[in-house]
Scaffold this active site. Structure first.
Site, PDB file in Angstrom:
ATOM      1  N   HIS A  49       0.856  -1.192   0.000  1.00 32.73           N
ATOM      2  CA  HIS A  49       0.000   0.000   0.000  1.00 32.73           C
ATOM      3  C   HIS A  49       0.896   1.248   0.000  1.00 32.73           C
ATOM      4  O   HIS A  49       1.972   1.243   0.606  1.00 32.73           O
ATOM      5  CB  HIS A  49      -0.924  -0.008   1.214  1.00 32.73           C
ATOM      6  CG  HIS A  49      -1.918   1.110   1.170  1.00 32.73           C
ATOM      7  ND1 HIS A  49      -1.601   2.368   1.606  1.00 32.73           N
ATOM      8  CD2 HIS A  49      -3.173   1.175   0.691  1.00 32.73           C
ATOM      9  CE1 HIS A  49      -2.645   3.160   1.404  1.00 32.73           C
ATOM     10  NE2 HIS A  49      -3.610   2.460   0.849  1.00 32.73           N
ATOM     11  N   GLU A  84      -3.772   2.157  -7.404  1.00 34.61           N
ATOM     12  CA  GLU A  84      -4.181   3.267  -6.558  1.00 34.61           C
ATOM     13  C   GLU A  84      -3.221   4.433  -6.769  1.00 34.61           C
ATOM     14  O   GLU A  84      -2.128   4.450  -6.180  1.00 34.61           O
ATOM     15  CB  GLU A  84      -4.148   2.851  -5.082  1.00 34.61           C
ATOM     16  CG  GLU A  84      -5.031   1.658  -4.776  1.00 34.61           C
ATOM     17  CD  GLU A  84      -5.352   1.587  -3.289  1.00 34.61           C
ATOM     18  OE1 GLU A  84      -6.498   1.873  -2.927  1.00 34.61           O
ATOM     19  OE2 GLU A  84      -4.445   1.273  -2.499  1.00 34.61           O
ATOM     20  N   GLY A  98      -6.739   9.179   0.080  1.00 36.40           N
ATOM     21  CA  GLY A  98      -6.829   9.828   1.386  1.00 36.40           C
ATOM     22  C   GLY A  98      -7.454  11.211   1.385  1.00 36.40           C
ATOM     23  O   GLY A  98      -7.891  11.716   0.350  1.00 36.40           O
ATOM     24  N   SER A 135      -9.870   7.473  -3.203  1.00 39.64           N
ATOM     25  CA  SER A 135     -11.042   8.356  -3.109  1.00 39.64           C
ATOM     26  C   SER A 135     -12.270   7.827  -3.860  1.00 39.64           C
ATOM     27  O   SER A 135     -13.019   8.609  -4.433  1.00 39.64           O
ATOM     28  CB  SER A 135     -10.703   9.768  -3.588  1.00 39.64           C
ATOM     29  OG  SER A 135      -9.816  10.392  -2.677  1.00 39.64           O
TER      30      SER A 135
HETATM   31  P1  PGA Z   1      -9.385   6.300   0.266  1.00 40.76           P
HETATM   32  O1  PGA Z   1      -8.264   5.183   0.529  1.00 40.76           O
HETATM   33  O2  PGA Z   1     -10.536   5.615  -0.411  1.00 40.76           O
HETATM   34  O3  PGA Z   1      -9.733   6.804   1.631  1.00 40.76           O
HETATM   35  O4  PGA Z   1      -8.758   7.341  -0.609  1.00 40.76           O
HETATM   36  C1  PGA Z   1      -7.949   4.278  -0.475  1.00 40.76           C
HETATM   37  C2  PGA Z   1      -6.762   3.452  -0.079  1.00 40.76           C
HETATM   38  O5  PGA Z   1      -5.849   3.952   0.587  1.00 40.76           O
HETATM   39  O6  PGA Z   1      -6.709   2.264  -0.440  1.00 40.76           O
END
Ligand code: PGA
Length: 258
Positions: free
Chosen positions: A97, A169, A175, A215
């Site tokens: 991640h 991602e 975030g 997001s």
């Molecule tokens: P988020 O996180 O949907 O809050 O942007 C996604 C992730 O970190 O996998």
């Protein structure tokens, strides 16, 4: 569309055991109302894994861990080993991640070692890749992603590759400060990633589930799931609250499988 999709959430460093159990009970209940084409998963904190494994033992919710070491045991203070996770009986191991890469210096070579360890223990590795803003601005997103895939998935047989999932991602989309990506951008990147996977694994590259995350929320999840090379959604904040996650799941179910 009859193909399976994967929908899940990484809780990151949120939810106590008590909160996690309440959430999981709700999710178990909701899961019974959804099409069997939706594969659901949650990735709790290490401390919550044991009770959550018990609570999901008879449900269709898969559980995963957020990280692990590649060695089965040893002098690695603060780490958790694949043996320990196998004893709990996790299904998925999340690897690489962007927060692990950014704050704990994890790199593709480490991720590859963890991937092989995870496969040895029968876990489904969920390998996260993504370019950061600087790489995007310098027009090296494709090169970055191709290199991440190549190194993270190094030395896998075609058969092993069919047991892996990949989540794209973009770091700049993740975030609180993340900017949701345009669906057209995501579609182009996913088509590119699929091509890379097919080049790496001739027969099985087409079957590797490619998830999208960053997001994902109530306003945009339909746009993303309609993209051809997207086989699932990896959701953070919008899935931590059961009210919003339930809406996403129900709408997905109606949209894709009703
Ligand atoms: P988020 O996180 O949907 O809050 O942007 C996604 C992730 O970190 O996998």
């Amino acid at each position: 569309m009859s193909q399976k999709i994967w929908v899940g959430t990484n809780w990151k460093m949120t939810k106590t055991i008590k909160e996690g159990l309440a959430y999981t009970e709700e999710l178990n209940r909701i899961s019974e109302t959804l099409s069997s084409n939706i594969e659901l998963f949650i990735i709790p904190s290490h401390t919550a894994l044991i009770p959550i494994r018990e609570l999901t033992s008879k449900s269709r919710v898969h559980i995963g861990a957020q990280n692990m070491h590649w060695k089965d045991e040893g002098a690695f203070t603060g780490e958790i080993s694949p043996n320990m996770l196998a004893e709990i009986g996790i299904d998925i191991i999340e690897l690489g991640h962007s927060e692990r890469r950014q704050y704990y210096n994890e790199n593709d070579v480490d991720i590859n070692k963890k991937l092989h360890a995870g496969l040895r223990h029968g876990f489904t590795p969920l390998v996260c890749i993504g370019e950061n803003m600087e790489q995007k601005n310098n027009n090296i997103s494709k090169e970055t992603l191709a290199a991440q895939l190549k190194v993270c998935l190094k030395d896998l047989t075609k058969e092993q590759a069919s047991k892996v999932m990949v989540a794209y991602e973009p770091v700049w989309a993740i975030g609180e400060n993340g900017i949701p990506a345009e669906a057209t951008y995501v579609a182009k990147v996913h088509a590119f990633l699929r091509k890379q996977l097919v080049e790496l694994f001739e027969d099985t590259g087409t079957d590797i589930p490619l998830l999208y995350g960053g997001s994902v929320n109530l306003d945009n999840f339909i746009e993303y799931i309609d993209i051809e090379d997207i086989n699932g959604l990896f959701i953070g904040r919008a899935a931590w609250n059961m009210e919003s996650f339930e809406q996403i799941l129900q709408h997905l179910d109606e949209h894709l499988f009703a």
